[in-house]
Design an enzyme around this catalytic site. Structure first.
Site, PDB file in Angstrom:
ATOM      1  N   THR A  68       0.836  -1.189   0.000  1.00 21.95           N
ATOM      2  CA  THR A  68       0.000   0.000   0.000  1.00 21.95           C
ATOM      3  C   THR A  68       0.879   1.252   0.000  1.00 21.95           C
ATOM      4  O   THR A  68       2.104   1.177   0.059  1.00 21.95           O
ATOM      5  CB  THR A  68      -0.900   0.042   1.247  1.00 21.95           C
ATOM      6  OG1 THR A  68      -0.104   0.379   2.400  1.00 21.95           O
ATOM      7  CG2 THR A  68      -1.588  -1.309   1.481  1.00 21.95           C
ATOM      8  N   LYS A  98       6.850   3.877   0.968  1.00 21.64           N
ATOM      9  CA  LYS A  98       8.023   4.694   1.331  1.00 21.64           C
ATOM     10  C   LYS A  98       7.828   5.507   2.605  1.00 21.64           C
ATOM     11  O   LYS A  98       8.779   6.114   3.102  1.00 21.64           O
ATOM     12  CB  LYS A  98       8.359   5.642   0.176  1.00 21.64           C
ATOM     13  CG  LYS A  98       8.892   4.952  -1.053  1.00 21.64           C
ATOM     14  CD  LYS A  98       9.206   5.925  -2.160  1.00 21.64           C
ATOM     15  CE  LYS A  98       7.985   6.301  -2.963  1.00 21.64           C
ATOM     16  NZ  LYS A  98       7.445   5.203  -3.769  1.00 21.64           N
ATOM     17  N   GLU A 124      13.578  -2.542  -0.618  1.00 21.09           N
ATOM     18  CA  GLU A 124      14.313  -2.264  -1.859  1.00 21.09           C
ATOM     19  C   GLU A 124      13.497  -1.429  -2.821  1.00 21.09           C
ATOM     20  O   GLU A 124      14.018  -0.535  -3.498  1.00 21.09           O
ATOM     21  CB  GLU A 124      14.716  -3.585  -2.514  1.00 21.09           C
ATOM     22  CG  GLU A 124      15.537  -3.433  -3.797  1.00 21.09           C
ATOM     23  CD  GLU A 124      16.885  -2.775  -3.548  1.00 21.09           C
ATOM     24  OE1 GLU A 124      17.039  -1.591  -3.925  1.00 21.09           O
ATOM     25  OE2 GLU A 124      17.762  -3.432  -2.987  1.00 21.09           O
ATOM     26  N   VAL A 142      13.089   2.723  -3.510  1.00 22.10           N
ATOM     27  CA  VAL A 142      13.875   3.532  -4.441  1.00 22.10           C
ATOM     28  C   VAL A 142      14.143   2.708  -5.692  1.00 22.10           C
ATOM     29  O   VAL A 142      14.784   1.664  -5.634  1.00 22.10           O
ATOM     30  CB  VAL A 142      15.237   3.953  -3.820  1.00 22.10           C
ATOM     31  CG1 VAL A 142      16.018   4.827  -4.802  1.00 22.10           C
ATOM     32  CG2 VAL A 142      15.028   4.679  -2.501  1.00 22.10           C
ATOM     33  N   LEU A 153      14.927  -2.127  -9.244  1.00 25.09           N
ATOM     34  CA  LEU A 153      16.378  -1.968  -9.386  1.00 25.09           C
ATOM     35  C   LEU A 153      17.088  -2.219  -8.050  1.00 25.09           C
ATOM     36  O   LEU A 153      16.603  -1.781  -7.003  1.00 25.09           O
ATOM     37  CB  LEU A 153      16.718  -0.563  -9.874  1.00 25.09           C
ATOM     38  CG  LEU A 153      16.238  -0.190 -11.279  1.00 25.09           C
ATOM     39  CD1 LEU A 153      16.561   1.271 -11.571  1.00 25.09           C
ATOM     40  CD2 LEU A 153      16.899  -1.085 -12.322  1.00 25.09           C
ATOM     41  N   GLY A 210       0.020   3.516 -14.707  1.00 20.43           N
ATOM     42  CA  GLY A 210       0.493   3.057 -13.399  1.00 20.43           C
ATOM     43  C   GLY A 210       1.862   3.573 -13.020  1.00 20.43           C
ATOM     44  O   GLY A 210       2.471   3.061 -12.076  1.00 20.43           O
ATOM     45  N   ASP A 264       7.807  12.537  -3.671  1.00 13.55           N
ATOM     46  CA  ASP A 264       8.216  11.141  -3.839  1.00 13.55           C
ATOM     47  C   ASP A 264       9.733  11.046  -4.028  1.00 13.55           C
ATOM     48  O   ASP A 264      10.387  10.166  -3.455  1.00 13.55           O
ATOM     49  CB  ASP A 264       7.479  10.539  -5.034  1.00 13.55           C
ATOM     50  CG  ASP A 264       7.739   9.053  -5.185  1.00 13.55           C
ATOM     51  OD1 ASP A 264       7.426   8.309  -4.235  1.00 13.55           O
ATOM     52  OD2 ASP A 264       8.276   8.634  -6.225  1.00 13.55           O
ATOM     53  N   LYS A 267      12.799   9.402  -1.633  1.00 14.69           N
ATOM     54  CA  LYS A 267      13.780   8.436  -2.139  1.00 14.69           C
ATOM     55  C   LYS A 267      15.215   8.866  -1.845  1.00 14.69           C
ATOM     56  O   LYS A 267      16.042   8.044  -1.410  1.00 14.69           O
ATOM     57  CB  LYS A 267      13.574   8.233  -3.636  1.00 14.69           C
ATOM     58  CG  LYS A 267      12.280   7.494  -3.972  1.00 14.69           C
ATOM     59  CD  LYS A 267      12.060   7.387  -5.473  1.00 14.69           C
ATOM     60  CE  LYS A 267      10.779   6.627  -5.786  1.00 14.69           C
ATOM     61  NZ  LYS A 267      10.519   6.528  -7.242  1.00 14.69           N
TER      62      LYS A 267
END
Length: 814
Positions: free
Chosen positions: A554, A578, A605, A608, A612, A663, A677, A681
């Protein structure tokens, strides 16, 4: 001659009794002694009836009627009508005597051990007689023999001690003269020298069969039950438990002592000296070979042969400075317990002699506490010894195996396995023979402990992960599909058995202890109970599964606040949310510390760069001793998509709308376009680099008009973008005129961080970044001039789900 014993489940009803008859009939003309238990559940009914009667509760008559109905019903179903009269007459006569005994207990309001033995003996006496008459009616050459005429004991009612000399003489005399093929004997019952009924303890029917087998020196003793032998663990608690094909007498004794209910512990004693093998067989699967218990039958040198447990244990601890170096303390302690007829099942003592700790039955706890406190009243009054400490609701788990003594590291492996799963060990004991290692744990942890240990010692290194997934939108649904597709690969190649036990969205939640069917999870979830975050956590905690992982898909702040609850219960947390890691630094630090303290990985993971390996790479750099000097990054896949797609031929509004529909943005696109956002990060990367930083410390050079940032709905936000289209076109043209591209860049250097829109010239590492890709440049002491570059898709449900999946695999390899 062959001796067979059939337990209560095997003779629970007429259908099962017919199966017993078929097994006995298959022996042909071979002479056999068949020992039977009471009909399933009847012994408990008799005990309950006698208890009610002694309490002068008239309800005892209802239970007595139930007992009568069970036996009369069995006769009518098993015995042909023409033969029923004599059988019914004998059984009703016995039931009348039973009724008289219970009336006596009711009238005096007391139940003595002697009277109790007489009452409970009727379970086996009635079942053996009825089954013998059934066998006769079916054409078998059978006879009923009352075990009380063969087995002689002392008058220790409830668990009498056998006089083997007299018993063996009686058995030899009877069986030598017996001319019948099948002798039916009631298990559990015996008689004292004075002729009073005694019993051999709960489970004593096994013991009866072993006594007869040893007396007659038979070739094999067969114990028929409702499972196909002895298992590596209780199959009711451990689904992966396997049948042990062969095992030594000593191992079987240890396992049966520690709760392997297929065999009553004293059973092995009579046959051990004569080396008579014991076969554990399944009445309901007679062709199954089951388990063979014999001398030196130790499974080709395998170390751990089984894992067992004893429930309803309490620890009794005596400690104090007055115990050190004082002879006789232990003697007085154990003598006190012995005089109260309290059995000690586990002993451990500190080498300092400061304390003695024993395990006893919960039922004896109150009696033991009172007795010990009275015995050491003087020492307690003078503060030399503390009042006895009683800890209840505990269980003993034990590893058992003859060859454990020749292998190093088993104890460490056992305790490490329990520790990783937050199973607290209250006491430890290991016999000098090193045939078992015992640990006392909380009763509520027994299922998790048994499954964890079984996985470690028996399951070919296959590790089971139990997932509890919250959030099944774009990312969550993709994640579940990836788990479904890869389940077989994970098990075959990575030795991971991944099960999704619970799923929740904002409306419903569903749980399945055996794993939610991932080919139909949507339907199951729609039919589930009402969603509740606290109830979800409570269920996860109550299930108490080993290797539990909470997966948060979520973007909900309240969900992120629940992480400490999971971590404190040694439940790992994997999240793409996050908020937690970018909230107040103290909270971020608390989560990291809880993960270490409770040995529960906290992995994020996907916070961020989606899938990746940015955080993982950074962790390896730090762990290897490298130091981060500067981080430059394009960390928003959504913003990169927007500015890679935006030009003078399309409107900014349409591009942002497309990013949302595909998305790439959060459900609320202002989170991405405001820069918050990206701030989160870079904040997470700064923290993972070892710097203490909060979101307020990051400089944000916003490119959106204030009116757009202040909107309170997506509709209003998109309308504002139309209003300021000229501003966005101007930004694009200025960058294009400078032969540059617009990129939203995050930077961290010398303890400071900032984010903002920049014009990136040709030749820069960021210039050719396409679509929704992310890129991170790590400038470190080892990479001072040419940075370590991580680049790839940084947004989208599929890649984010794969990043979560990767964190799950990391936990599996933990």
């Amino acid at each position: 001659m062959k001796v067979l014993k059939f337990g209560g489940t095997s003779v629970a009803n007429p259908e099962n009794i017919r199966k017993v008859k078929a097994i006995v009939q298959n022996l042909g003309n071979q002479k056999s002694a068949v020992v039977v238990s009471a009909f399933g559940g009847v012994t408990d009914l008799l005990l309950n009836t006698s208890k009610l009667a002694s309490e002068q509760n008239q309800d005892y008559k209802k239970t007595l009627q139930e007992i009568e109905n069970r036996h009369i019903g069995a006769i009518k179903e098993l015995i042909p009508v023409q033969n029923q009269s004599a059988v019914l007459s004998k059984v009703k006569s016995d039931l009348n005597v039973l009724e008289t005994l219970l009336e006596g207990s009711f009238l005096i309001g007391e139940l003595t051990p002697k009277l109790s033995d007489k009452i409970v003996s009727y379970g086996e006496l009635l079942s053996a007689y009825i089954i013998s008459e059934f066998f006769k009616s079916e054409g078998l050459d059978a006879i009923f023999k009352d075990s009380r005429e063969l087995i002689i004991t002392d008058d220790n009612y409830g668990k009498a001690n056998v006089d083997f000399k007299k018993t063996n003489t009686h058995c030899n005399t009877f069986f030598k003269s017996n001319q019948h093929d099948v002798v039916l004997l009631p298990g559990f019952v015996a008689s004292s020298d004075s002729g009073d009924s005694t019993t051999l303890g709960r489970g004593g029917s096994d013991y009866t069969a072993a006594i007869i087998a040893a007396a007659e020196n038979v070739d094999i003793l067969e114990i028929w039950t409702d499972v196909s032998g002895m298992y590596t663990a209780n199959p009711k608690l451990v689904k992966q438990a396997k049948c042990v094909s062969n095992i030594s007498y000593e191992e079987a004794m240890e396992l049966s002592h520690f709760g392997a209910k297929v065999l009553y512990p004293p059973t092995i004693q009579p046959v051990l000296g004569k080396e008579i093998p014991i076969a554990i067989k399944n009445t309901f699967d007679p062709e199954n070979p089951g388990t063979l218990i014999a001398k030196n039958n130790n499974g080709n040198g395998k170390t751990v042969r089984g894992i067992s447990h004893v429930d309803d244990i309490c620890l009794l601890s005596l400690e104090g400075p007055g115990m050190i170096g004082i002879p006789g303390i232990s003697k007085r302690f154990f003598e006190t317990l012995s005089l109260k007829n309290i059995s000690v099942v586990l002993i451990t003592q500190a080498s300092s002699e400061h304390s003695i700790c024993v395990g006893i039955s919960d039922d004896d706890a109150q009696k033991a506490e009172k007795a010990v406190n009275e015995a050491f009243e003087y020492e307690m009054a003078t503060k030399k010894i503390k009042p006895v400490i009683v800890e209840k609701d505990l269980t003993i788990v034990a590893l058992v195996g003859d060859n454990m003594k020749s292998h190093q590291g088993l104890s460490g492996k056992m305790f490490s396995t329990l520790g990783k799963n937050n199973v607290n060990i209250r006491a430890i004991a290991q016999g000098a023979s090193e045939r078992n290692i015992s640990a006392v744990i909380r009763k509520e942890d027994v299922k998790k402990a048994l499954n964890s240990l079984h996985e470690t010692f028996f399951e070919e290194n296959i590790k089971q992960l139990n997932l509890f997934v919250m959030g099944v939108g774009n990312v969550g649904s993709k994640f579940l599909e990836q788990i479904r597709q890869q389940k077989k690969y994970l098990k075959d190649e990575l030795k991971l058995n991944v099960r999704v036990i619970g799923i929740s969205n904002s409306r419903n939640m569903v749980f399945n202890e055996n794993g939610v069917a991932l080919n139909d999870w949507n339907t199951l979830l729609s039919q589930g109970e009402k969603a509740d975050k606290q109830a979800f956590f409570d269920r996860v905690k109550l299930l108490n599964f080993r290797n539990s992982v909470f997966v948060d898909n979520t973007a909900n702040e309240e969900v992120s606040k629940s992480y400490p609850d999971y971590l404190r219960n040694s439940i790992s947390v994997v999240t793409c949310n996050k908020i937690a890691c970018s909230s107040d630094y103290a909270y971020y630090k608390e989560l990291k510390q809880l993960a270490k303290k409770y040995n529960a990985p906290f992995l994020f993971e996907t916070n961020v760069g989606a899938g990746l390996p940015i955080i993982d790479t950074l962790k390896h750099l730090i762990a290897s001793g490298d130091k981060v000097k500067k981080i430059q990054a394009v960390l928003s896949g959504s913003l990169n998509f927007v500015f890679n797609t935006f030009n003078d031929a399309v409107t900014f509004h349409d591009v942002v709308k497309e990013a949302q529909e595909q998305g790439y943005t959060e459900p609320d696109p202002t989170i991405d376009l405001s820069g918050i956002d990206v701030m989160r990060k870079i904040l997470i990367l700064a923290r993972e680099s070892g710097h203490e930083l909060n979101i307020e410390d990051i400089e944000n050079e916003a490119f959106l008009p204030k009116e757009s940032l202040d909107t309170n709905s997506n509709e209003a936000f998109f309308e504002s973008l139309k209003k300021y289209e000229a501003n966005f076109q101007k930004m694009y043209k200025e960058a294009a005129g400078a032969n540059s591209k617009l990129k939203y860049v995050a930077q961290f250097e010398e303890g400071k961080a900032k984010v903002g829109l920049q014009k990136i010239p040709k030749g820069h590492d960021f210039y050719n970044l396409e679509g929704s890709d992310n890129i991170v440049l790590f400038f470190t002491e080892r990479y001072p001039n040419q940075p370590l570059i991580i680049k790839g898709a940084g947004a989208g449900a599929d890649v984010t789900a794969s990043g979560i999946f990767a964190d799950i695999i990391r936990i599996g390899n933990y």
